[in-house]
Design a protein around this motif. Structure first.
Motif, short mmCIF file in Angstrom:
data_model
loop_
_atom_site.label_atom_id
_atom_site.label_comp_id
_atom_site.label_asym_id
_atom_site.label_seq_id
_atom_site.Cartn_x
_atom_site.Cartn_y
_atom_site.Cartn_z
N GLY A 42 70.76 33.94 16.27
CA GLY A 42 70.26 35.24 16.66
C GLY A 42 70.35 35.45 18.16
N TYR A 43 69.86 36.60 18.60
CA TYR A 43 69.88 36.98 20.01
C TYR A 43 68.44 36.99 20.52
CZ TYR A 43 71.34 39.51 24.25
OH TYR A 43 71.61 39.87 25.55
N ARG A 44 68.18 36.17 21.52
CA ARG A 44 66.80 36.04 21.99
C ARG A 44 66.33 37.28 22.75
NH1 ARG A 44 67.54 30.43 24.87
NH2 ARG A 44 69.71 31.09 24.70
N LEU A 45 65.13 37.70 22.40
CA LEU A 45 64.54 38.90 23.00
C LEU A 45 64.51 38.82 24.52
CD1 LEU A 45 62.94 41.58 22.62
CD2 LEU A 45 60.86 40.17 22.46
N SER A 46 64.30 37.64 25.04
CA SER A 46 64.13 37.48 26.49
C SER A 46 65.35 37.89 27.29
CB SER A 46 63.77 36.02 26.81
OG SER A 46 64.73 35.14 26.28
N TYR A 47 66.53 37.96 26.65
CA TYR A 47 67.72 38.33 27.41
C TYR A 47 67.76 39.81 27.77
CZ TYR A 47 69.88 33.78 27.42
OH TYR A 47 70.16 32.46 27.68
N PHE A 48 66.87 40.61 27.21
CA PHE A 48 66.76 42.00 27.66
C PHE A 48 66.07 42.10 29.02
CE2 PHE A 48 67.08 42.99 23.00
CZ PHE A 48 68.29 43.66 23.09
N ASN A 49 65.53 40.97 29.48
CA ASN A 49 64.93 40.97 30.82
C ASN A 49 65.92 41.48 31.86
OD1 ASN A 49 62.47 39.90 29.99
ND2 ASN A 49 63.13 37.79 30.28
N ASN A 50 67.19 41.16 31.65
CA ASN A 50 68.21 41.53 32.63
C ASN A 50 68.34 43.04 32.79
OD1 ASN A 50 68.81 38.78 32.90
ND2 ASN A 50 70.32 38.86 31.25
N GLU A 51 67.85 43.79 31.80
CA GLU A 51 67.99 45.24 31.83
C GLU A 51 66.72 45.94 32.31
OE1 GLU A 51 69.67 46.89 28.24
OE2 GLU A 51 70.60 44.97 27.72
N TYR A 52 65.65 45.18 32.48
CA TYR A 52 64.40 45.82 32.91
C TYR A 52 64.46 46.10 34.41
CZ TYR A 52 59.43 46.87 33.27
OH TYR A 52 58.22 47.50 33.48
N PRO A 53 64.30 47.35 34.83
CA PRO A 53 64.51 47.72 36.24
C PRO A 53 63.65 46.95 37.24
CG PRO A 53 64.35 49.68 34.85
CD PRO A 53 63.97 48.51 33.99
N GLU A 54 62.43 46.61 36.85
CA GLU A 54 61.53 45.94 37.79
C GLU A 54 61.29 44.49 37.38
OE1 GLU A 54 58.03 48.06 39.05
OE2 GLU A 54 58.86 49.95 38.36
N PHE A 55 62.32 43.87 36.83
CA PHE A 55 62.06 42.52 36.34
C PHE A 55 61.81 41.52 37.46
CE2 PHE A 55 63.12 38.29 34.73
CZ PHE A 55 62.11 38.21 33.77
N ASP A 56 62.37 41.73 38.63
CA ASP A 56 62.09 40.81 39.74
C ASP A 56 60.59 40.75 40.00
OD1 ASP A 56 64.71 40.20 40.05
OD2 ASP A 56 65.05 41.51 41.78
N LYS A 57 59.95 41.89 39.94
CA LYS A 57 58.49 41.96 40.12
C LYS A 57 57.78 41.23 38.99
CE LYS A 57 54.76 45.37 39.85
NZ LYS A 57 54.47 46.83 39.68
N ILE A 58 58.23 41.47 37.76
CA ILE A 58 57.60 40.83 36.60
C ILE A 58 57.83 39.32 36.63
CG2 ILE A 58 57.71 40.62 34.08
CD1 ILE A 58 56.23 43.08 35.06
N GLN A 59 59.02 38.93 37.05
CA GLN A 59 59.34 37.51 37.11
C GLN A 59 58.41 36.78 38.07
OE1 GLN A 59 63.40 36.74 38.21
NE2 GLN A 59 63.37 34.72 37.28
N THR A 60 58.15 37.41 39.21
CA THR A 60 57.22 36.82 40.17
C THR A 60 55.82 36.76 39.58
OG1 THR A 60 58.52 37.67 42.03
CG2 THR A 60 56.22 37.06 42.48
N LEU A 61 55.45 37.81 38.88
CA LEU A 61 54.13 37.89 38.27
C LEU A 61 53.94 36.80 37.21
CD1 LEU A 61 51.64 39.82 38.43
CD2 LEU A 61 52.61 41.02 36.46
N LEU A 62 55.01 36.52 36.45
CA LEU A 62 54.93 35.56 35.35
C LEU A 62 55.40 34.17 35.76
CD1 LEU A 62 56.33 37.78 32.45
CD2 LEU A 62 53.95 37.21 32.92
#
Length: 571
Positions: free
Chosen positions: A495-515
């Motif tokens: 299957g395709y892992r849900l987490s790979y949509f992270n690359n499309e989230y506009p503010e993922f850099d912010k979320i990545q730091t948060l998490l």
């Protein structure tokens, strides 16, 4: 990462040790050229001063950015039989640095100072794993040498490395990250040659056999994480000792807390991403009530002296010292690591203290799954090798890597020298010689000191794991390994892992730091040491509120919408 409990290290160390502990080989050309002459001396390689066509002699500096692997070092790195043939074929001698600090700390120091060796072997788990993030950033900043042209010129045996045995979503999003602009920077290693060669790592909770027998506890009596608690109480009150006569520690871990999460399996779903499902919506696992249960159970063990508090952050040396004397009664890991380390220490004089698996311990869904018993089709993360951008020995590095990935090279680094360590049977299959088997049986370090199944396997991909056992003595099957495999079995998921949509989230850099996984780890472990259950839960809830204020709910909404665009989503 599959969850905050599952360290990326757990997968990779398993891959490494399984692929070197049971020696094996194959014809892995897959239709590609594996002519030893071309693999040893690729076009453009330099001759030595004598003009005899031998490759130029070079000492390659290799950093093994991975705790716990120093046992792969032969006693004489330059003059063992395998090293001598590698030097003859490629001109290369290795100069290896082993680490005893966390992998990410060494990588951060490496990239901050740009004091790069010729080659670096490191974890690369994909997605938001801290090692992957650091390596990708270094590649974009020009600190790592691109591989495409090097492989085209000098790597005839490595052209399939990015396709063989790797999950398609991992290849698409990590090995061939869009920000690489078509380049590749990391060579995946220790991947299986085929789906049938996927190795079962046999993660389990292990307990000293002599203690279980003294308490009249059968391994199969343990069916839930809660069952571990009364057993640990009995161990604590049982006056058991290690080989030095010191009281045992009821439970603990290997380096850096690896892998105590297996003890909490009944409060874990063993997902492939940091997400779970709550009320039919994808939510970050930190918001699940299972996180509360894990924390409170672990806090109980720590508070009552049933788990070694030092184990969460101890280094490899300290962990091995404890395990070498049988001081930790219960520990979690995969079987190859347990056996490889302890067969050279504790088991030599105290076979009665052998660690055996208990369970199966059901997961949170009531199923018999454990870390890495439910796996993706193809590796979803790998140990890998990259070359420093400023290396003056890139061609020699490729000459070396290309050779160890040839048929001749794989036979050499996994089986040793033909005629001395192995021969071919009537069917043309490689078999270890009786002399080798006898030497390896009497001296657990013999193979590694000969250079077999040692540091020279780092950088090899496409491993035929089904053939590993066939090269050894069929009469000496490791029955405990087979038993450890059977506790949970192996389930392959595609299957395709849900987490790979992270690359499309506009503010993922912010979320990545948060998490940030290190921050989350600090929060979780601080809750273990809280003064009460209420305070432990308050620590969790305060952290959750910080995440909400930081925008994770908007992020979760985005991920749920993206999940609707595919019918092969796994989480």
């Amino acid at each position: 990462m599959k969850s905050w409990l599952k360290k990326g290290f757990s997968l990779g160390l398993a891959m490494l040790i399984c692929s070197v502990a049971i020696l094996g080989c194959t014809n892995a050309n897959n239709g590609k050229s594996n002519d030893p002459s071309t693999s040893a001396s690729p076009a453009g390689s330099q001759n030595n001063a004598s003009g005899e066509g031998k490759p130029e002699e070079v000492t390659l500096k290799l950093l093994v950015a991975w705790q716990g692997l120093s046992f792969l070092a032969p006693s004489d790195l330059a003059n063992n039989p395998v090293a001598q043939i590698i030097k003859e074929k490629t001109g290369v001698t290795l100069d290896v640095e082993w680490i005893t600090i966390p992998e990410i700390e060494r990588l951060n120091l490496l990239f901050a100072t740009n004091n790069m060796p010729d080659m670096v072997m490191a974890p690369y788990w994909g997605g938001q794993d801290v090692h992957t993030v650091a390596i990708k950033k270094a590649a974009r900043e020009g600190l790592i040498m691109p591989l495409n042209d090097l492989i085209e010129k000098y790597g005839s045996n490595m052209k399939d490395a990015f396709n063989v045995g790797v999950a398609s979503d991992f290849r698409e999003n990590d090995l061939e990250d869009v920000s690489f602009n078509g380049e590749r920077y990391l060579l995946p290693m220790h991947t299986p040659l085929s789906p049938e060669d996927t190795t079962q790592w046999a993660y389990n909770v292990f307990v000293r056999k002599d203690i279980l027998e003294a308490l009249d506890v059968k391994p199969s009596d343990i069916r839930h994480s809660e069952d571990l608690y009364p057993l640990l109480k009995q161990i604590k009150d049982g006056n058991f000792t290690d080989t030095a006569g010191r009281p045992v520690i009821p439970s603990g871990a290997w380096q850096n807390g690896w892998n105590y999460g297996s003890m909490l399996n009944s409060f874990t779903e063993n997902n492939f991403t940091a997400f779970t499902k709550i009320d039919e919506q994808y939510r970050l696992g930190i918001f699940s009530e299972l996180t509360d249960k894990r924390v409170l159970f672990m806090r109980k063990l720590v508070t009552e002296g049933l788990f070694d508090p030092e184990a969460f952050r101890q280094n490899d040396t300290v962990a091995k010292e404890k395990m070498a004397t049988g001081r930790v009664a219960m520990v979690s890991a995969h079987y190859p690591h347990m056996n490889t380390v302890l067969s050279q220490s504790l088991y030599v004089d105290h076979p009665e203290m052998e660690y055996v698996p208990v369970g199966p311990i059901a997961d949170a869904n009531g199923e018999n799954t454990m870390v890495e018993s439910k796996v993706l089709k193809g590796q979803s993360g790998v140990p890998g090798m990259f070359i420093g951008a400023d290396s003056k020995n890139a061609e020699a590095a490729m000459r070396y890597l290309n050779f160890i990935n040839s048929e001749e090279g794989k036979l050499l680094v996994y089986l040793g020298v033909e005629g001395e360590h192995w021969t071919k049977d009537a069917a043309g299959q490689p078999k270890h010689t009786e002399k080798f088997l006898e030497s390896a049986k009497s001296d657990p370090s013999y193979a590694v000191n000969q250079g077999i199944g040692s540091v020279y396997t780092l950088g090899v991909y496409g491993l035929p794991n089904r053939m590993f056992q066939a090269a050894g003595d069929a009469a000496q099957v490791d029955e405990l390994y087979e038993t450890s495999k059977e506790v949970y079995g192996l389930t392959v998921v595609d299957g395709y892992r849900l987490s790979y949509f992270n690359n499309e989230y506009p503010e993922f850099d912010k979320i990545q730091t948060l998490l940030d996984s290190n921050t989350q780890r600090d929060v979780i472990e601080s809750a273990y040491f809280a003064a009460s259950d209420e305070k432990a839960l308050q620590i969790l809830n305060d952290y959750r509120n910080q995440l909400i204020k930081g925008g994770v709910q908007e992020y979760e909404t985005f991920m749920n919408e993206k999940a609707k665009t595919r019918d092969d989503i796994i989480h």
